[in-house]
Design a protein around this motif. Structure first.
Motif, PDB file in Angstrom:
ATOM      1  N   ARG A 139      39.217  33.277  17.656  1.00 11.20           N
ATOM      2  CA  ARG A 139      38.635  32.925  16.358  1.00 11.20           C
ATOM      3  C   ARG A 139      37.311  32.189  16.549  1.00 11.20           C
ATOM      4  O   ARG A 139      36.337  32.438  15.836  1.00 11.20           O
ATOM      5  N   ASP A 140      37.270  31.277  17.496  1.00 13.50           N
ATOM      6  CA  ASP A 140      36.052  30.510  17.745  1.00 13.50           C
ATOM      7  C   ASP A 140      34.951  31.371  18.360  1.00 13.50           C
ATOM      8  O   ASP A 140      33.777  31.214  18.038  1.00 13.50           O
ATOM      9  N   GLU A 141      35.331  32.271  19.258  1.00 16.12           N
ATOM     10  CA  GLU A 141      34.336  33.055  19.992  1.00 16.12           C
ATOM     11  C   GLU A 141      33.898  34.330  19.272  1.00 16.12           C
ATOM     12  O   GLU A 141      32.715  34.630  19.225  1.00 16.12           O
ATOM     13  N   ALA A 142      34.864  35.091  18.733  1.00 23.49           N
ATOM     14  CA  ALA A 142      34.536  36.393  18.158  1.00 23.49           C
ATOM     15  C   ALA A 142      34.471  36.388  16.643  1.00 23.49           C
ATOM     16  O   ALA A 142      33.975  37.337  16.050  1.00 23.49           O
ATOM     17  N   GLY A 143      35.022  35.368  16.022  1.00 20.52           N
ATOM     18  CA  GLY A 143      34.969  35.308  14.565  1.00 20.52           C
ATOM     19  C   GLY A 143      36.355  35.348  13.950  1.00 20.52           C
ATOM     20  O   GLY A 143      37.342  35.732  14.579  1.00 20.52           O
ATOM     21  N   VAL A 144      36.389  34.970  12.688  1.00 20.22           N
ATOM     22  CA  VAL A 144      37.651  34.864  11.970  1.00 20.22           C
ATOM     23  C   VAL A 144      38.302  36.235  11.795  1.00 20.22           C
ATOM     24  O   VAL A 144      39.493  36.408  12.050  1.00 20.22           O
ATOM     25  N   LEU A 145      37.518  37.212  11.375  1.00 21.12           N
ATOM     26  CA  LEU A 145      38.075  38.536  11.125  1.00 21.12           C
ATOM     27  C   LEU A 145      38.647  39.154  12.395  1.00 21.12           C
ATOM     28  O   LEU A 145      39.737  39.739  12.370  1.00 21.12           O
ATOM     29  N   ALA A 146      37.948  39.020  13.499  1.00 21.97           N
ATOM     30  CA  ALA A 146      38.438  39.575  14.762  1.00 21.97           C
ATOM     31  C   ALA A 146      39.760  38.928  15.165  1.00 21.97           C
ATOM     32  O   ALA A 146      40.684  39.613  15.620  1.00 21.97           O
ATOM     33  N   ALA A 147      39.868  37.627  14.973  1.00 20.65           N
ATOM     34  CA  ALA A 147      41.109  36.929  15.336  1.00 20.65           C
ATOM     35  C   ALA A 147      42.265  37.381  14.452  1.00 20.65           C
ATOM     36  O   ALA A 147      43.377  37.610  14.933  1.00 20.65           O
TER      37      ALA A 147
END
Length: 123
Positions: A63-71
């Motif tokens: 979530r921190d690295e790739a973004g909320v949607l990716a997580a």
């Protein structure tokens, strides 16, 4: 002279809806496979961490690295895959994976998500 007495037994009352739900849940969820899977997922046996805490940390890091949607996509995809595998086989290892992904998916959440969803205000 004989006297014949016919007795009709009173019908048993039908169990209430919550009793039926509880019986179904107990029958399907409280099994030795589920208990073994929950213990294996929650007990810290991987260098002091449990599989659930490692998965929660991984999706939170994602979530921190790739973004909320990716997580959210990764957590939902892993959860869906583990559910399908568990539903198809019903064995201990798929149940362990399902419990790990289900409980560990809470690592993807942030306390600000409900505020963001309701108001649209980002931090």
């Amino acid at each position: 002279m004989h006297e014949v007495l016919l007795v009709v037994p009173a019908p048993e009352p039908e169990p209430r809806i919550w009793e039926r739900i509880w019986d179904w849940l107990w029958e399907h969820l409280v099994t030795w496979r589920m208990l073994a899977a929950v213990l294996a997922a929650l007990v810290p046996w991987l260098g002091g961490d449990s599989p659930v805490s490692l998965w929660a940390g991984a999706v939170h890091h994602l979530r921190d690295e790739a973004g909320v949607l990716a997580a959210y996509v990764v957590a939902a995809g892993a959860l869906t895959t583990a559910w399908a595998l568990d539903r198809h086989t019903g064995r201990v290892l798929p149940r362990f994976l399902f419990v790990t992904t289900a409980v560990g998916a809470f690592g993807v959440f942030d306390w600000w998500d409900p505020i963001l969803a309701l108001t649209g205000v980002a931090r």
